[in-house]
Design an enzyme around this catalytic site. Structure first.
Site, PDB file in Angstrom:
ATOM      1  N   GLY A 147       0.848  -1.191   0.000  1.00 49.42           N
ATOM      2  CA  GLY A 147       0.000   0.000   0.000  1.00 49.42           C
ATOM      3  C   GLY A 147       0.878   1.234   0.000  1.00 49.42           C
ATOM      4  O   GLY A 147       2.066   1.154   0.310  1.00 49.42           O
ATOM      5  N   CYS A 189       5.410  -5.942   1.433  1.00 56.16           N
ATOM      6  CA  CYS A 189       5.749  -4.517   1.346  1.00 56.16           C
ATOM      7  C   CYS A 189       5.144  -3.742   2.529  1.00 56.16           C
ATOM      8  O   CYS A 189       5.569  -3.936   3.657  1.00 56.16           O
ATOM      9  CB  CYS A 189       5.327  -3.958  -0.009  1.00 56.16           C
ATOM     10  SG  CYS A 189       6.119  -2.399  -0.375  1.00 56.16           S
ATOM     11  N   TYR A 190       4.103  -2.918   2.307  1.00 53.65           N
ATOM     12  CA  TYR A 190       3.478  -2.226   3.447  1.00 53.65           C
ATOM     13  C   TYR A 190       2.995  -3.246   4.482  1.00 53.65           C
ATOM     14  O   TYR A 190       3.121  -3.026   5.694  1.00 53.65           O
ATOM     15  CB  TYR A 190       2.307  -1.373   2.943  1.00 53.65           C
ATOM     16  CG  TYR A 190       1.517  -0.684   4.047  1.00 53.65           C
ATOM     17  CD1 TYR A 190       1.985   0.485   4.624  1.00 53.65           C
ATOM     18  CD2 TYR A 190       0.308  -1.220   4.511  1.00 53.65           C
ATOM     19  CE1 TYR A 190       1.264   1.112   5.653  1.00 53.65           C
ATOM     20  CE2 TYR A 190      -0.415  -0.598   5.516  1.00 53.65           C
ATOM     21  CZ  TYR A 190       0.070   0.564   6.080  1.00 53.65           C
ATOM     22  OH  TYR A 190      -0.642   1.179   7.080  1.00 53.65           O
ATOM     23  N   HIS A 225       7.645  -7.660  -3.884  1.00 58.79           N
ATOM     24  CA  HIS A 225       6.320  -8.087  -4.371  1.00 58.79           C
ATOM     25  C   HIS A 225       6.423  -9.425  -5.116  1.00 58.79           C
ATOM     26  O   HIS A 225       6.806  -9.434  -6.286  1.00 58.79           O
ATOM     27  CB  HIS A 225       5.750  -7.024  -5.320  1.00 58.79           C
ATOM     28  CG  HIS A 225       5.342  -5.773  -4.611  1.00 58.79           C
ATOM     29  ND1 HIS A 225       4.088  -5.585  -4.085  1.00 58.79           N
ATOM     30  CD2 HIS A 225       6.049  -4.649  -4.315  1.00 58.79           C
ATOM     31  CE1 HIS A 225       4.019  -4.399  -3.514  1.00 58.79           C
ATOM     32  NE2 HIS A 225       5.193  -3.809  -3.632  1.00 58.79           N
ATOM     33  N   GLU A 233       4.043 -11.089  -6.232  1.00 54.71           N
ATOM     34  CA  GLU A 233       2.912 -11.230  -7.162  1.00 54.71           C
ATOM     35  C   GLU A 233       3.206 -10.660  -8.546  1.00 54.71           C
ATOM     36  O   GLU A 233       2.462 -10.938  -9.486  1.00 54.71           O
ATOM     37  CB  GLU A 233       1.651 -10.576  -6.565  1.00 54.71           C
ATOM     38  CG  GLU A 233       1.665  -9.059  -6.436  1.00 54.71           C
ATOM     39  CD  GLU A 233       2.369  -8.541  -5.177  1.00 54.71           C
ATOM     40  OE1 GLU A 233       3.208  -9.258  -4.611  1.00 54.71           O
ATOM     41  OE2 GLU A 233       2.091  -7.394  -4.783  1.00 54.71           O
ATOM     42  N   ASP A 279     -19.554 -13.163 -20.970  1.00 52.00           N
ATOM     43  CA  ASP A 279     -19.897 -13.051 -19.551  1.00 52.00           C
ATOM     44  C   ASP A 279     -21.393 -13.282 -19.308  1.00 52.00           C
ATOM     45  O   ASP A 279     -21.780 -14.131 -18.502  1.00 52.00           O
ATOM     46  CB  ASP A 279     -19.492 -11.673 -18.987  1.00 52.00           C
ATOM     47  CG  ASP A 279     -18.020 -11.378 -19.212  1.00 52.00           C
ATOM     48  OD1 ASP A 279     -17.267 -12.333 -19.480  1.00 52.00           O
ATOM     49  OD2 ASP A 279     -17.634 -10.205 -19.140  1.00 52.00           O
ATOM     50  N   LYS A 310     -11.565 -13.062 -16.105  1.00 49.95           N
ATOM     51  CA  LYS A 310     -12.003 -13.372 -17.469  1.00 49.95           C
ATOM     52  C   LYS A 310     -11.542 -14.756 -17.951  1.00 49.95           C
ATOM     53  O   LYS A 310     -12.316 -15.501 -18.538  1.00 49.95           O
ATOM     54  CB  LYS A 310     -11.445 -12.297 -18.413  1.00 49.95           C
ATOM     55  CG  LYS A 310     -12.055 -12.319 -19.772  1.00 49.95           C
ATOM     56  CD  LYS A 310     -13.340 -11.530 -19.756  1.00 49.95           C
ATOM     57  CE  LYS A 310     -14.036 -11.554 -21.078  1.00 49.95           C
ATOM     58  NZ  LYS A 310     -15.240 -10.709 -21.034  1.00 49.95           N
TER      59      LYS A 310
END
Ligand code: XMP
Length: 507
Positions: free
Chosen positions: A53, A80-81, A166, A168, A222, A363
């Site tokens: 963040g 991180c944060y 990070h 991710e 969708d 998706k």
């Protein structure tokens, strides 16, 4: 189903944590950082992750989770944060440091669990201005970089971990391996998030609903998948309505009708409301107004249909997870970027409740579900198309002339990408048109004509996107065809802005 809960402290990467975890078949959900202990317990997580963040833990207004969450006796990973929150909460010290942004070499000091099987060192993506100066009692350093001596810390007996980088983002080598170590080895979560399980669970849950369902289908994947799931659960208690709003791709309305009638056995009613939408849009050039008008008109048409053919208790929509996050409706501090018409509540006078069976899916997960439900491959592979249709691809006022240009030019873009074998490799591809004009020479004559903008982007989930580096020869062919086949067009441009700072659609 085993679940990892990610508390969102506002990092642009928060949703990617869920994305990566789901890729190895464990369900992960993003929730606001200030979720109450009670709500969090209801989710029955196997482990908790604090995202990154933009704030600093020592600031007065720093976002803090409910304190008792630290003592839940569940595996905890701070990123991180989130890492700094863990340091701060357990009695360590966080200080302002030199900003570090980009790739750093992480040296592994202890590879026994979180950092196991990633080698002795990896490139790790850093994006921070604070760092842990002192680590809390009971913790040890398990990895460091040149500038961050406590880049990875662990309190193994309590399964609490913090990492400054990070895992991710794709720039962190072995990032998924680190998340896997946490989720599979430390949290011991089962890999039971499969699309087959999703279909079974969803259909079973949908079987419990009472009353009839109205589903607006757009012909896109969708709403089609949403309708088929509901149909599997409640059969003819579902009625599908397809509204031609006049803002569709060339000949799309005919294709959709044919597909629904030939392939699916659902109750299907087409409504041609093109002139109604175009009248309402006349003279409007503000993008958000256009979106609102289209959204409101859809809702009115559905409610008129409901009055005639109802009663319906539910209105079903094909809202996806990124729409939910991006609209800021229920998730963390992420600001609203654009209002998506299928999220954000319905007017009170519409006496239906909303049913969104896909609101937890990305998706590519919807595509997998579509294949399981027997949706034709052509539709599965068709690029996403925005609910407000060409209203967001026509810059400024929507006129019949601009609509015609956008439709034909987009068809040319699609045809040429298919021909070149590129259509399936890109996320979206279309032509947009605005009011800007430029001089061209046609024959011996100088003509003041429209400028058409081609937009082709690569993306994984529409949250970020990069412009596609199309071969120059292909761009030339597209440009030639557009200027030859559409008399009004004199110039063709190619959009080379990524998201962010641009968005995929121009309006
Ligand atoms: P942007 O332009 O925000 O688009 O980068 C992200 C993705 O969402 C689609 N999009 C919409 N879809 N209603 C929708 O249903 C909308 O108002 C809307 N606006 C954008 C866009 O096509 C892309 O896939």
């Amino acid at each position: 189903m085993d679940k990892i809960v990610v508390l969102d402290f506002g990092s642009q990467y928060s949703h990617l944590i869920c994305r990566r975890i789901r890729d190895f078949s464990v369900y992960a959900e993003l929730v606001p950082y200030d979720i109450s202990l009670e709500e969090l317990k209801k989710l029955e997580p196997k482990g908790i992750i604090f995202s990154g963040g933009p704030s600093s833990v020592y600031k007065d207004d720093a976002p803090m989770p409910e304190n008792k969450i630290f003592g839940m006796n569940l595996p905890l990973l701070g990123i991180c944060y989130g890492h700094q929150l863990i340091v701060n909460n357990f009695g360590g010290k966080v200080k302002r440091a030199n900003k570090e942004y980009g790739s750093s070499l992480l040296t592994v000091d202890n590879n026994s669990d979180l950092l196991s099987s990633i080698g002795d060192s990896v490139r790790a993506w850093m994006s921070h201005g604070d760092e842990a100066e002192e680590i809390p009692k009971g913790f040890e350093i398990i990895g460091h970089t040149e500038s961050a001596k406590a880049a990875a810390i662990a309190n193994k007996s309590n399964s609490i971990y913090g990492i400054q980088f990070h895992p991710e983002v794709v720039h962190t080598e072995q990032g998924t391996e680190i998340l896997k170590n946490f989720v599979l080895k430390i949290c011991k979560a089962k890999q039971d998030w499969t699309m087959e399980a999703f279909v079974d669970n969803t259909v079973n849950n949908l079987k419990k609903i009472e009353g009839d369902v109205l589903c607006g289908v757009s012909g896109g994947i969708d709403s089609t998948v949403a309708a088929l799931l509901i149909h599997k659960a409640i059969g003819d208690r579902l009625k599908c309505v397809f509204v031609n709003n006049g803002l569709l791709r060339l000949d799309e309305e005919k294709e959709i009708e044919t597909m629904f009638k030939n392939n699916f056995k659902v109750n299907f009613t087409p409504i041609n409301a093109a002139s109604r939408f175009l009248e309402k849009l006349e003279g409007v050039d503000d993008p958000e107004r256009k979106r609102k008008i289209v959204g409101e008109e859809f809702v009115k048409i559905f409610s008129e249909f409901a009055e005639k053919s109802g009663p319906f208790k539910w209105l079903a929509q094909g809202t996806l997870y990124p729409d939910v996050i991006e609209s800021g409706v229920s998730k963390g501090p992420a600001a609203v970027i654009k209002s998506h018409h299928n999220v954000g509540g319905l007017p009170e006078w519409l006496k239906m409740e909303i049913l969104e069976p896909l609101r937890d899916l990305y998706k590519d997960e919807v595509r997998k579900v579509a294949a399981l439900l027997g949706v034709p491959e052509k539709l599965i592979k068709r690029h996403p198309f925005p609910g407000p249709g060409l209203a967001v691809r026509i810059i400024g006022q929507v006129t019949t002339k601009k609509l015609e240009i956008a439709k034909i030019a987009s068809k040319i873009v699609e045809e040429e990408l298919w021909e070149a074998g590129i259509y399936n490799k890109v996320w979206q591809a279309y032509a947009a048109v605005g009011d800007d004009k430029a001089v061209g020479v046609v024959g011996d004559e100088r003509r003041y004509g429209n400028i058409v903008m081609i937009r082709v982007v690569d993306s994984i989930d529409a949250m970020t996107a990069d412009w596609t580096r199309l071969p120059h020869g292909l761009l030339e062919k597209i440009s030639n065809r557009i200027t030859n086949e559409i008399e009004e067009v004199t110039w063709v441009t190619y959009a080379v802005s990524s998201k962010p700072p641009a968005t995929i659609e121009p309006q």
